[in-house]
Design an enzyme around this catalytic site. Structure first.
Site, short mmCIF file in Angstrom:
data_model
loop_
_atom_site.label_atom_id
_atom_site.label_comp_id
_atom_site.label_asym_id
_atom_site.label_seq_id
_atom_site.Cartn_x
_atom_site.Cartn_y
_atom_site.Cartn_z
N ARG A 63 52.69 39.73 45.19
CA ARG A 63 52.16 39.62 43.83
C ARG A 63 51.52 40.94 43.40
NH1 ARG A 63 47.19 35.67 41.90
NH2 ARG A 63 47.81 35.39 39.75
N ASP A 122 37.81 33.55 42.06
CA ASP A 122 38.50 34.83 41.94
C ASP A 122 38.49 35.26 40.48
OD1 ASP A 122 40.33 33.18 40.68
OD2 ASP A 122 41.93 33.46 42.14
#
Length: 552
Positions: A162, A444
């Site tokens: 990613r 996050d």
């Protein structure tokens, strides 16, 4: 072309990544696509301006209706290793070597190797993380912490790489006088060093693409894939990418995104908090799009999120693509006999069962202890490698469904929780970390986005608290932020180094009090002098590296 010197302690890793050939590849990749990267970013600004000036709302695009009406096209089938991927480990920053090794040794079917939401993109972290991926791919990553061997790349969970999203730049590389786009820096190094070996081991290269906002961005990624495969001598369609649908505008362009990536698609993915935050980003100044307290009123059972997930599954399966659910952020207590362990497991099971029944083919967890229970849940409620047979013909999703805000207000607890998450996230970034643990779950950039977005919007609309009718104002948020700072300094185990807390609190206030909404908190942080100065390693005078090839 200029590249910063190696971060302290990573000289050998740096030398193995930045070879003459890899730098030539990076230079060609970035210079070839730099203008088109600019174009898609300007398209974002243009669309936002058009929506603001017109007061209009997104809908399914008229000029691409022929793609949606054509029932014949399908995405190219994915390789065998992607066909059964019930449980991925999410948010795994590969610079955390110990966690990366444990994930490779786990029974998960995939790992979201994350240079985006769960990663703080210091030069140290990028070099360390990309080098750890290279070591894993070449079976050179050895465990110093547990006795189990790290499995061969062909047997380990598949790496779903990613790269950073389009909003991020790499400060430590200049190409033709400009900072390199973060995703091309990550993608280029990963593909150059690992692409062919992953392909030869039938284990990739597979990607997650973050924060895509239109089918035009999917078209650009497809062009990048085609170019890269030609450069590296890989067959067309070798690269497979799952696009995260985490923006309200892309919810109206799912079929077009799959169509653009039909030779390279690994499907689409749901992202609860980034998707919710995008409503504030695009429409937050409008009273009709007030998003209530997320802790109390926002979840996947609400109409706007349930409709989004149902449409994603229906769209994917109609076109032969895999549909991936979100990530379980809850953490299991260590004591399996404790009542809290059963409570957390039951909560995750209930939420993931909703996704399974909606027809998803897999989802993510952060806690490695959740892998096997969630795999068993899949096996118990599904039959086969995936649910592509589940076409969801019962679903009819309208623009009104997708744009229907949940009802509800704002609680003092929810406001303070959002402030806390925002401050702790900035504090983590100033310490070089992309995530942190708070009250039993991992947080996050996605949860930081929704947290600071809601605080900004509640101030903007002067919302009254349910508790005592106080108005969410600049003064109230400043007072609560000061309370949060004091409490975190004294009692929060997540904050080991408290020196950055005052700065983090000040930066949080700055971002939520801005007149105009900053598009991404990570962009704000990545360009802020406070963050940059805190990451001084590798930021000294750049090395001038000259690339010689016919284009120069």
């Amino acid at each position: 072309m200029e590249v910063s010197p190696p971060p302290s302690g990573l000289e050998a890793e740096y030398e193995s990544l930045f070879t003459a050939d890899s730098l030539l590849f990076l230079h060609e990749l970035i210079s070839t696509f730099a203008e088109e990267v600019d174009e898609v970013l300007w398209l974002r600004v243009s669309r936002k301006a058009h929506l603001d000036l017109s007061g209009g709302l997104p809908s399914f695009l008229e000029h691409t209706a022929h793609i949606r009406r054509d029932a014949a096209w399908r995405v190219m089938p994915v390789p065998p290793r992607l066909q059964r991927r019930h449980v991925d480990i999410g948010d795994l920053a590969p610079c955390n070597t110990q966690h990366f090794i444990k994930a490779l040794q786990s029974p998960a079917q995939g790992i979201q190797v994350d240079f985006d939401d769960g990663n703080c993109p210091t030069f140290y972290n990028q070099v360390k993380g990309i080098h750890n991926v290279l070591r894993a791919v070449y079976n050179q990553l050895h465990s110093e912490w547990v006795s189990l061997d790290v499995p061969h790349i062909s047997q380990a969970p598949v790496l779903m790489l990613r790269p950073r999203a389009w909003n991020m730049v790499e400060h430590n590389m200049m190409v033709e006088g400009r900072e390199a786009p973060g995703p091309l820096f990550d993608f280029g190094l990963l593909m150059f060093h690992c692409g062919r070996t992953l392909f030869e081991n039938k284990s990739g290269p597979f990607l997650y693409l973050s924060k895509v906002e239109s089918f035009m961005e999917a078209r650009l990624w497809n062009k990048i894939f085609v170019w890269t495969q030609q450069k590296l001598g890989l067959p067309l369609g070798s690269i497979k990418a799952s696009v995260l649908i985490e923006n309200v505008l892309t919810a109206f362009e799912m079929e077009e995104i799959l169509y653009e990536l039909r030779h390279h698609s690994a499907g689409l993915n749901c992202g609860l908090w980034d998707y919710s935050a995008s409503f504030v980003s695009k429409f937050g100044h409008r009273q009709a799009f007030l998003l209530p307290d997320r802790r109390k009123y926002v979840n996947m059972e609400k109409r706007f999120l349930r409709s989004y997930m149902d449409l994603l599954v229906q769209t994917c399966h109609r076109r032969g693509a895999l549909a991936t659910g979100g990530m379980a952020a809850l953490l299991l207590p260590q004591d399996q006999l404790h009542e809290s362990y059963k409570t957390v497991l039951a909560a995750v099971t209930r939420l993931k069962l909703l996704e399974i029944k909606a027809g998803v083919d897999g989802f993510m967890v952060y806690d490695l202890g959740l892998i096997e229970p969630m795999q068993k849940l899949f096996q118990l409620h599904t039959d086969g490698d995936n649910q592509l047979h589940c076409l969801r013909n019962d679903v009819t999703v309208t623009p009104e469904d997708l744009l229907s805000m949940p009802s509800g207000g704002v609680t003092l607890y929810g406001l303070k929780y959002n402030i806390t998450v925002g401050v702790l996230f900035i504090n983590a970034w100033l310490s070089g970390n992309g995530l942190f643990f708070y009250r039993g779950q991992v947080e996050d950039s996605a949860t930081a986005e929704i947290s600071r977005s809601q605080v900004w919007q509640w101030i903007r609309h002067q919302i009254q608290l349910e508790d005592d009718s106080r108005v969410v104002s600049r003064r109230l948020v400043a007072e609560l932020t000061e309370e949060v700072k004091v409490e975190l300094s004294s009692v929060c185990p997540s904050v080991r180094d408290k020196r950055n807390l005052p700065t983090a609190a000040d930066m949080f206030l700055e971002v939520v009090l801005k007149r105009d909404f900053p598009e991404f908190i990570t962009t704000y942080l990545n360009q802020d002098h406070t963050f940059l100065s805190s990451q001084s390693t590798g930021q000294v005078e750049a090395l001038d590296i000259h690339i010689h090839h016919p284009k120069l």
